[in-house]
Scaffold this motif. Structure first.
Motif, mmCIF file in Angstrom:
data_model
loop_
_atom_site.group_PDB
_atom_site.id
_atom_site.type_symbol
_atom_site.label_atom_id
_atom_site.label_comp_id
_atom_site.label_asym_id
_atom_site.label_seq_id
_atom_site.Cartn_x
_atom_site.Cartn_y
_atom_site.Cartn_z
ATOM 1 N N PHE A 116 0.795 -1.226 0.000
ATOM 2 C CA PHE A 116 0.000 0.000 0.000
ATOM 3 C C PHE A 116 0.834 1.285 0.000
ATOM 4 O O PHE A 116 0.515 2.216 -0.733
ATOM 5 C CB PHE A 116 -0.924 0.016 1.229
ATOM 6 C CG PHE A 116 -1.853 -1.160 1.307
ATOM 7 C CD1 PHE A 116 -3.042 -1.170 0.583
ATOM 8 C CD2 PHE A 116 -1.534 -2.264 2.078
ATOM 9 C CE1 PHE A 116 -3.902 -2.250 0.647
ATOM 10 C CE2 PHE A 116 -2.385 -3.352 2.151
ATOM 11 C CZ PHE A 116 -3.571 -3.352 1.428
ATOM 12 N N ILE A 117 1.877 1.358 0.831
ATOM 13 C CA ILE A 117 2.574 2.622 1.055
ATOM 14 C C ILE A 117 3.785 2.760 0.133
ATOM 15 O O ILE A 117 4.687 1.921 0.143
ATOM 16 C CB ILE A 117 3.014 2.744 2.528
ATOM 17 C CG1 ILE A 117 1.773 2.750 3.446
ATOM 18 C CG2 ILE A 117 3.825 4.020 2.741
ATOM 19 C CD1 ILE A 117 2.102 2.760 4.935
ATOM 20 N N ASN A 118 3.785 3.837 -0.651
ATOM 21 C CA ASN A 118 4.924 4.127 -1.527
ATOM 22 C C ASN A 118 6.082 4.758 -0.755
ATOM 23 O O ASN A 118 7.244 4.419 -0.970
ATOM 24 C CB ASN A 118 4.512 5.079 -2.656
ATOM 25 C CG ASN A 118 3.580 4.416 -3.652
ATOM 26 O OD1 ASN A 118 3.442 3.189 -3.662
ATOM 27 N ND2 ASN A 118 2.936 5.209 -4.493
ATOM 28 N N SER A 119 5.745 5.716 0.118
ATOM 29 C CA SER A 119 6.788 6.435 0.852
ATOM 30 C C SER A 119 6.212 7.042 2.118
ATOM 31 O O SER A 119 4.999 7.213 2.247
ATOM 32 C CB SER A 119 7.404 7.531 -0.028
ATOM 33 O OG SER A 119 6.411 8.489 -0.393
ATOM 34 N N THR A 120 7.120 7.379 3.045
ATOM 35 C CA THR A 120 6.745 7.976 4.330
ATOM 36 C C THR A 120 7.594 9.221 4.545
ATOM 37 O O THR A 120 8.799 9.219 4.269
ATOM 38 C CB THR A 120 6.981 6.986 5.481
ATOM 39 O OG1 THR A 120 6.240 5.783 5.213
ATOM 40 C CG2 THR A 120 6.519 7.566 6.814
ATOM 41 N N ARG A 121 6.977 10.279 5.080
ATOM 42 C CA ARG A 121 7.677 11.552 5.228
ATOM 43 C C ARG A 121 7.170 12.253 6.492
ATOM 44 O O ARG A 121 5.956 12.291 6.736
ATOM 45 C CB ARG A 121 7.418 12.427 4.006
ATOM 46 C CG ARG A 121 8.054 13.801 3.990
ATOM 47 C CD ARG A 121 7.664 14.494 2.683
ATOM 48 N NE ARG A 121 8.274 15.796 2.501
ATOM 49 C CZ ARG A 121 7.747 16.948 2.888
ATOM 50 N NH1 ARG A 121 6.579 16.952 3.528
ATOM 51 N NH2 ARG A 121 8.366 18.094 2.661
ATOM 52 N N ILE A 122 8.071 12.805 7.278
ATOM 53 C CA ILE A 122 7.695 13.618 8.436
ATOM 54 C C ILE A 122 8.500 14.906 8.386
ATOM 55 O O ILE A 122 9.710 14.877 8.162
ATOM 56 C CB ILE A 122 7.961 12.902 9.777
ATOM 57 C CG1 ILE A 122 7.290 11.527 9.806
ATOM 58 C CG2 ILE A 122 7.448 13.764 10.937
ATOM 59 C CD1 ILE A 122 7.593 10.735 11.074
ATOM 60 N N ARG A 123 7.834 16.023 8.607
ATOM 61 C CA ARG A 123 8.556 17.294 8.644
ATOM 62 C C ARG A 123 8.084 18.122 9.838
ATOM 63 O O ARG A 123 6.952 17.987 10.321
ATOM 64 C CB ARG A 123 8.370 18.067 7.349
ATOM 65 C CG ARG A 123 6.950 18.520 7.036
ATOM 66 C CD ARG A 123 6.588 19.860 7.643
ATOM 67 N NE ARG A 123 5.338 20.383 7.107
ATOM 68 C CZ ARG A 123 4.481 21.110 7.807
ATOM 69 N NH1 ARG A 123 4.705 21.370 9.097
ATOM 70 N NH2 ARG A 123 3.372 21.569 7.263
ATOM 71 N N VAL A 124 8.959 18.988 10.300
ATOM 72 C CA VAL A 124 8.610 19.996 11.299
ATOM 73 C C VAL A 124 9.154 21.345 10.831
ATOM 74 O O VAL A 124 10.134 21.414 10.095
ATOM 75 C CB VAL A 124 9.169 19.680 12.701
ATOM 76 C CG1 VAL A 124 8.525 18.427 13.272
ATOM 77 C CG2 VAL A 124 10.684 19.552 12.682
ATOM 78 N N GLY A 125 8.494 22.400 11.266
ATOM 79 C CA GLY A 125 8.984 23.746 10.995
ATOM 80 C C GLY A 125 9.645 24.307 12.249
ATOM 81 O O GLY A 125 9.238 23.990 13.369
ATOM 82 N N ARG A 126 10.655 25.119 12.050
ATOM 83 C CA ARG A 126 11.330 25.776 13.170
ATOM 84 C C ARG A 126 11.712 27.197 12.767
ATOM 85 O O ARG A 126 12.038 27.471 11.616
ATOM 86 C CB ARG A 126 12.588 25.010 13.589
ATOM 87 C CG ARG A 126 12.317 23.690 14.312
ATOM 88 C CD ARG A 126 11.663 23.887 15.664
ATOM 89 N NE ARG A 126 11.490 22.644 16.409
ATOM 90 C CZ ARG A 126 10.415 21.863 16.342
ATOM 91 N NH1 ARG A 126 9.406 22.201 15.536
ATOM 92 N NH2 ARG A 126 10.327 20.761 17.049
ATOM 93 N N SER A 127 11.685 28.081 13.771
ATOM 94 C CA SER A 127 12.076 29.474 13.574
ATOM 95 C C SER A 127 13.203 29.814 14.533
ATOM 96 O O SER A 127 13.160 29.444 15.709
ATOM 97 C CB SER A 127 10.886 30.411 13.844
ATOM 98 O OG SER A 127 9.793 30.078 13.027
ATOM 99 N N HIS A 128 14.206 30.520 14.027
ATOM 100 C CA HIS A 128 15.294 30.961 14.888
ATOM 101 C C HIS A 128 14.765 31.973 15.898
ATOM 102 O O HIS A 128 14.033 32.902 15.541
ATOM 103 C CB HIS A 128 16.399 31.623 14.063
ATOM 104 C CG HIS A 128 17.109 30.680 13.141
ATOM 105 N ND1 HIS A 128 17.983 29.722 13.597
ATOM 106 C CD2 HIS A 128 17.081 30.550 11.794
ATOM 107 C CE1 HIS A 128 18.470 29.051 12.564
ATOM 108 N NE2 HIS A 128 17.921 29.521 11.467
ATOM 109 N N ALA A 129 15.127 31.784 17.160
ATOM 110 C CA ALA A 129 14.733 32.751 18.189
ATOM 111 C C ALA A 129 15.371 34.108 17.883
ATOM 112 O O ALA A 129 16.490 34.186 17.363
ATOM 113 C CB ALA A 129 15.176 32.258 19.559
ATOM 114 N N ASN A 130 14.638 35.166 18.178
ATOM 115 C CA ASN A 130 15.130 36.546 18.063
ATOM 116 C C ASN A 130 15.263 37.042 16.627
ATOM 117 O O ASN A 130 15.992 38.009 16.360
ATOM 118 C CB ASN A 130 16.463 36.720 18.802
ATOM 119 C CG ASN A 130 16.383 36.318 20.252
ATOM 120 O OD1 ASN A 130 15.435 36.683 20.954
ATOM 121 N ND2 ASN A 130 17.347 35.539 20.714
#
Length: 358
Positions: A116-130
């Motif tokens: 069933f599954i072709n691929s798996t992907r996980i992402r997160v966003g991050r911002s530099h402080a200041n």
């Protein structure tokens, strides 16, 4: 830069007299507008910076971006109700980060037979402080953030080790390879463009990927950082372990913007809290044709998309299925919610394939 630089008063007139169904239009009432119109963050962010794109693109669902980390509180009269409604939370209380026990996750490959599954992907966003978000960042800010990020990326070892490719001066050969690998991001989204997302393009922007092409970092695309782990097949545990190891390694060198109510902060209020999107490209030709497909996904807190992202079509019964909730639960809880939902999707698809009905 935005094509049309309207004043705040002109922007307000444009959206307030429109039939826009955006969350910004709904919650930026005349009284809220009057309370916020003169406020400015310490980064120099204004209400116009936040609502400009939503006023230029009246069909936007959310319609608002944060000019900088302070904007969420400075303009809280509009941001707080939008965040509550979008994320479906009654209280603005986000739990402390929790990535689970990487040695005892309790899950592994969601599709060991590769049916069933072709691929798996996980992402997160991050911002530099200041640092501000795109509307309040200068070219110098972007170059500084790029340099500190690249310095941190150079410390990665093992399977995380790789190379950084700046967009400035990228050769046609590298650009072609990036495009074929689906790694390259571009400056062609008018909604993001009118939110100042492409100012000073391509300065300070680039892509890092590991030697095995399973760990990526986008630098100054929409957010300061998009950190991504991916691979072919359905081995969710391996993808998650790699992402967390990479994230923890970068946290030793970089400090990220974090809010006591909203968790990790990014440019868009739809991507707060865990900022985590765990997804699979999954072959579900039978279930995807079912009249209740979208309702089933909604009940599992899953979001179905075409394989080329939001608003795109499916190809050959392949869908991008991901967790829908990002706030009000921990990182490991978000991944587990996606895992349980995908397992149910596979169960239903198998049933339709063999029985011809749910």
């Amino acid at each position: 830069m935005p094509e049309e630089k309207l004043s705040l008063q002109e922007l307000w007139k444009r959206v307030s007299t429109s039939d826009s169904g955006s969350l910004m239009k709904k919650h930026l009432t005349p009284s809220v507008y009057n309370r916020l119109k003169s406020k400015v963050t310490d980064y120099g962010g204004t209400l116009a910076d936040c609502i400009r794109s939503g006023c230029m693109h009246l069909k936007s669902h959310c319609g608002i971006y944060a000019s900088d980390p302070e904007a969420y509180d400075t303009f809280s009269d509009v941001f707080y109700p939008i965040i509550r409604e979008y994320h479906k939370v009654d209280k603005l209380e986000h739990p402390a980060p929790d990535f689970g026990d990487l040695n005892n996750l309790g899950f592994g490959d969601l599709d060991p037979k590769g049916q069933f599954i072709n691929s798996t992907r996980i992402r997160v966003g991050r911002s530099h402080a200041n640092y501000g978000f795109p509307p309040t960042s200068t070219k110098e800010d972007r170059l500084e953030m790029e340099k500190m990020t690249v310095d941190a990326l150079r410390t990665l070892r093992g399977e995380l080790a790789g190379k950084y490719y700046p967009l400035t001066g990228m050769t046609p050969a590298v650009q072609k390879q990036m495009t074929e690998d689906h790694f390259l991001f571009r400056d062609d989204d008018p909604v993001l463009g009118d939110a100042h997302g492409y100012d000073d393009w391509p300065a300070g922007r680039g892509i890092f990927f590991s030697n095995n092409k399973k760990f990526l970092v986008w630098v100054n695309e929409e957010d300061h950082l998009r950190i991504i782990s991916m691979q072919q097949g359905g081995h969710l545990a391996e993808v998650w372990q790699r992402l967390v190891k990479g994230l923890h390694a970068l946290e030793k060198k970089l400090t990220f913007a974090h809010h006591p109510k909203f968790g990790y902060l990014t440019f868009c209020p739809t991507n707060l809290g865990t900022t985590l999107r765990a997804s699979v490209h999954i072959r579900i030709p039978h279930l995807s044709k079912h009249k209740d497909f979208n309702k089933i996904c909604e009940g599992l807190n899953l979001q179905p998309r075409g394989i080329h992202g939001e608003h795109s079509d499916s190809v050959g019964g392949v869908y991008d299925i991901s967790n829908k909730r990002r706030m009000g639960l921990s990182e490991i809880e978000a991944v587990q919610e996606m895992r349980r939902g995908v397992e149910k999707i596979i169960e239903l698809e198998s049933g339709l394939k063999t029985k011809g009905k749910l």
